[in-house]
Design an enzyme around this catalytic site. Structure first.
Site, PDB file in Angstrom:
ATOM      1  CE  LYS A 129       7.160  82.746  39.333  1.00  0.00           C
ATOM      2  NZ  LYS A 129       6.042  82.222  40.292  1.00  0.00           N
ATOM      3  CG  ASP A 169       7.606  79.080  41.299  1.00  0.00           C
ATOM      4  OD1 ASP A 169       6.257  79.404  41.400  1.00  0.00           O
ATOM      5  OD2 ASP A 169       7.801  78.291  40.460  1.00  0.00           O
TER       6      ASP A 169
HETATM    7  P1  NDP Z   1       8.467  72.901  44.967  1.00  0.00           P
HETATM    8  O1  NDP Z   1       9.624  72.894  44.316  1.00  0.00           O
HETATM    9  O2  NDP Z   1       8.071  72.951  46.226  1.00  0.00           O
HETATM   10  O3  NDP Z   1       7.333  71.558  44.408  1.00  0.00           O
HETATM   11  C1  NDP Z   1       7.063  71.045  43.272  1.00  0.00           C
HETATM   12  C2  NDP Z   1       6.425  69.854  43.270  1.00  0.00           C
HETATM   13  O4  NDP Z   1       5.902  69.493  41.974  1.00  0.00           O
HETATM   14  C3  NDP Z   1       7.708  68.739  43.600  1.00  0.00           C
HETATM   15  O5  NDP Z   1       7.040  67.714  44.272  1.00  0.00           O
HETATM   16  C4  NDP Z   1       7.820  68.195  42.188  1.00  0.00           C
HETATM   17  O6  NDP Z   1       8.613  66.794  42.079  1.00  0.00           O
HETATM   18  C5  NDP Z   1       6.575  68.285  41.524  1.00  0.00           C
HETATM   19  N1  NDP Z   1       6.741  68.168  40.027  1.00  0.00           N
HETATM   20  C6  NDP Z   1       7.539  68.868  39.325  1.00  0.00           C
HETATM   21  N2  NDP Z   1       7.268  68.564  38.089  1.00  0.00           N
HETATM   22  C7  NDP Z   1       6.188  67.480  38.065  1.00  0.00           C
HETATM   23  C8  NDP Z   1       5.770  66.649  37.017  1.00  0.00           C
HETATM   24  N3  NDP Z   1       6.154  66.785  35.766  1.00  0.00           N
HETATM   25  N4  NDP Z   1       4.956  65.718  37.599  1.00  0.00           N
HETATM   26  C9  NDP Z   1       4.486  65.629  38.882  1.00  0.00           C
HETATM   27  N5  NDP Z   1       5.165  66.193  39.727  1.00  0.00           N
HETATM   28  C10 NDP Z   1       6.286  67.322  39.353  1.00  0.00           C
HETATM   29  O7  NDP Z   1       7.238  73.926  44.373  1.00  0.00           O
HETATM   30  P2  NDP Z   1       6.032  74.693  44.612  1.00  0.00           P
HETATM   31  O8  NDP Z   1       4.967  73.730  45.628  1.00  0.00           O
HETATM   32  O9  NDP Z   1       6.224  75.917  45.539  1.00  0.00           O
HETATM   33  O10 NDP Z   1       5.316  75.214  43.127  1.00  0.00           O
HETATM   34  C11 NDP Z   1       4.388  74.173  42.601  1.00  0.00           C
HETATM   35  C12 NDP Z   1       3.371  74.824  41.682  1.00  0.00           C
HETATM   36  O11 NDP Z   1       2.766  76.023  42.296  1.00  0.00           O
HETATM   37  C13 NDP Z   1       4.294  75.733  40.399  1.00  0.00           C
HETATM   38  O12 NDP Z   1       3.589  75.687  39.328  1.00  0.00           O
HETATM   39  C14 NDP Z   1       4.486  77.306  41.179  1.00  0.00           C
HETATM   40  O13 NDP Z   1       4.616  78.084  40.227  1.00  0.00           O
HETATM   41  C15 NDP Z   1       3.069  77.244  41.552  1.00  0.00           C
HETATM   42  N6  NDP Z   1       2.857  78.218  42.869  1.00  0.00           N
HETATM   43  C16 NDP Z   1       3.884  78.424  43.735  1.00  0.00           C
HETATM   44  C17 NDP Z   1       3.571  79.334  44.714  1.00  0.00           C
HETATM   45  C18 NDP Z   1       4.150  79.171  46.208  1.00  0.00           C
HETATM   46  O14 NDP Z   1       4.187  80.079  46.936  1.00  0.00           O
HETATM   47  N7  NDP Z   1       5.003  78.362  46.523  1.00  0.00           N
HETATM   48  C19 NDP Z   1       2.385  80.423  44.460  1.00  0.00           C
HETATM   49  C20 NDP Z   1       1.705  80.342  43.467  1.00  0.00           C
HETATM   50  C21 NDP Z   1       1.866  79.307  42.726  1.00  0.00           C
HETATM   51  P3  NDP Z   1      10.069  66.766  41.859  1.00  0.00           P
HETATM   52  O15 NDP Z   1      10.844  67.037  43.164  1.00  0.00           O
HETATM   53  O16 NDP Z   1      10.091  65.230  41.450  1.00  0.00           O
HETATM   54  O17 NDP Z   1      10.672  67.479  40.931  1.00  0.00           O
END
Ligand code: NDP
Length: 449
Positions: A129, A169
């Site tokens: 990572k 990510d």
């Molecule tokens: P993005 O950056 O696309 O989205 C993250 C989302 O989570 C945003 O809407 C963000 O809101 C929100 N968020 C962050 N912190 C908080 C919080 N404290 N409370 C509520 N909402 C919050 O990331 P991804 O969707 O790619 O990733 C999301 C999760 O999935 C992570 O844990 C990542 O490691 C995991 N993951 C992702 C993969 C992928 O293919 N993308 C693969 C496997 C796992 P805001 O805009 O306010 O920050």
């Protein structure tokens, strides 16, 4: 939750002592080590070769300076990381996270989780990572490009399709992957498509990669439901986050007949009893780079935006945390269980605290950990690497079918392994043990390296 034996406790103590202050990494390591008692008891050869101890130490950790200039011409400085944790099963593989909260402990926890997740996919990929404390929010495209170019100027020397293959990510989507790949191509003078995944479809990307983590999580839950003769049909679902994983989890739940009534960002959540209007949400998040609050304003009617509150207060039968680590604590878990929630599956990495996992276990809520439920993203990245290696591209339908089959196989392996080791129905134990044994066997075969 099972207690660790003396040997595993000593390894856990060593992890804490050798990685001071890295609380997320300690949490991720403890969660895996707590499952491994029956495995090391059955396989004394693992203890003899100190496999668990070696596995907790990354093979390589890279920390570097990332200087860049903002639009006003001022010099800005960030820190870049890549933790190449384990390459027993294949080249290092795992995403890059750009978020101000990033430090070594976050990258190490994610890299550690990635080892077992990648092993569970059944595909030949090791675990890694990386990322930076850079915050893409509020930055112009030109600033993001200059940051990505500076980041890659250092990182490129450690990458390669047979060495280390990053992806996206949090904070790293197709825009960032484009800037990173473009710069890699320029400074290496090689069109080495298999070095990064999550690419655009016209330049080496795979169909379904964008959707894969969210879709895969929902496919996994479908299998959990089918195991008890149930389905998504008519179920009320809550999905936290509103990023890549959340959006495509919502899309697939709707396609399978469920209704997602709430989603969130770090400022609060929206509740839409009619079901989240995905087209509107996608437009706000991907085109305008806006907030879920804008969703409530634009959708109007009875839709509520609730500021700074926990989305887990919304009653649901299925909860999919898809935002970030430790976003669902013990109190949230108790609220979910008291509202009749039956299934929780982690689209995000480690979104449930250890206390929440205990509450689910005791309340009989079936709980799928991220390393199993969200493995569809990295699995489809590995399919992207396969397509790049054969200079081929597959159709959406074919790739989606492969993803569905992989998620089914992970689900079944978790349950079979959990039963084999005396923990029937325990997806956490099943995922940790099945992920671990494959890596451990490869490490044994390689001798002491
Ligand atoms: P993005 O950056 O696309 O989205 C993250 C989302 O989570 C945003 O809407 C963000 O809101 C929100 N968020 C962050 N912190 C908080 C919080 N404290 N409370 C509520 N909402 C919050 O990331 P991804 O969707 O790619 O990733 C999301 C999760 O999935 C992570 O844990 C990542 O490691 C995991 N993951 C992702 C993969 C992928 O293919 N993308 C693969 C496997 C796992 P805001 O805009 O306010 O920050």
């Amino acid at each position: 939750m099972p207690l660790m034996d003396e040997n595993l406790t000593a390894i856990m103590d060593e992890v804490i002592a050798r990685n001071p202050g890295e609380t997320e990494f300690h949490q991720a390591a403890r969660e895996v080590l707590e499952s491994l008692g029956p495995v090391v008891a059955k396989h004394p050869e693992y203890a003899g070769a100190e496999v668990v101890r070696r596995l907790c130490e990354p093979e390589r950790q890279i920390i570097f300076r990332v200087p860049w200039t903002d639009d006003a011409g001022r010099v800005q400085l960030n820190r870049g990381f890549r933790v190449e944790f384990n390459s027993a099963l294949g080249p290092y593989k795992g995403g890059l996270r750009f978020h101000p909260s990033v430090y070594l402990g976050i990258i190490k926890f994610l890299g550690f989780e990635q080892i077992f997740k990648n092993s569970l996919t059944g595909l030949p990929i090791g675990g890694a990572k990386g990322g930076s404390d850079f915050d893409p929010k509020g930055k112009s495209d030109a600033e993001v490009m200059r940051f990505c170019q500076s980041f890659m100027t250092e990182l490129y020397r450690y990458l390669g399709e047979y060495t280390d293959v990053p992806a996206g990510d949090i904070g790293v989507g197709q825009r960032e992957i484009g800037y990173l790949f473009g710069h890699y191509k320029r400074i290496t003078n090689r069109y080495e498509s298999g070095t990064l995944t999550g690419k655009g479809l016209s330049w080496g990307g795979s169909q379904v990669r964008t959707e894969a983590t969210g879709y895969g999580t929902v496919y996994f839950v479908s299998e959990m439901l089918a195991a008890t003769g149930d389905s998504f049909d008519g179920k009320q679902v809550v999905v936290s986050g509103s990023g890549n994983v959340a959006i495509y989890a919502i899309e697939k739940v709707h396609q399978l007949g469920g209704r997602v009534v709430a989603c969130s960002d770090s400022n609060g959540y929206v509740f839409d009893d009619a079901g989240i209007d995905l087209e509107l949400l996608k437009e706000i998040k991907t085109e305008r780079r806006g907030r879920v609050e804008d969703y409530a304003t634009l959708r109007g009617g009875a839709v509520r935006h609730v500021k700074d509150a926990s989305i887990w207060e919304v009653p649901c039968e299925i909860a999919l945390p898809c935002a970030t680590q430790n976003e669902l604590n013990g109190a949230d878990a108790r609220t979910l269980a008291s509202h009749g929630c039956k299934v929780v599956a982690e689209g995000a990495n480690m979104p449930s605290t250890p206390e929440a996992a205990v509450v689910f276990h005791e309340a009989g809520v079936r709980f799928a950990p991220g390393k199993a439920a969200n493995a569809g993203g990295v699995a489809t990245s590995a399919l992207e690497m396969q397509q790049n290696a054969s200079r081929d591209s597959w159709t959406f339908e074919h790739t989606d079918e492969r993803l569905g089959a992989i998620m089914r196989s992970i689900h079944d392996r978790c349950l079979e392994t959990a039963s084999e080791y005396g923990r029937p129905g325990d997806y956490v134990a099943g995922a940790n043990i099945a992920g671990f044994t494959k890596v451990a066997d490869a490490m044994l075969a390689f001798g002491l390296i």
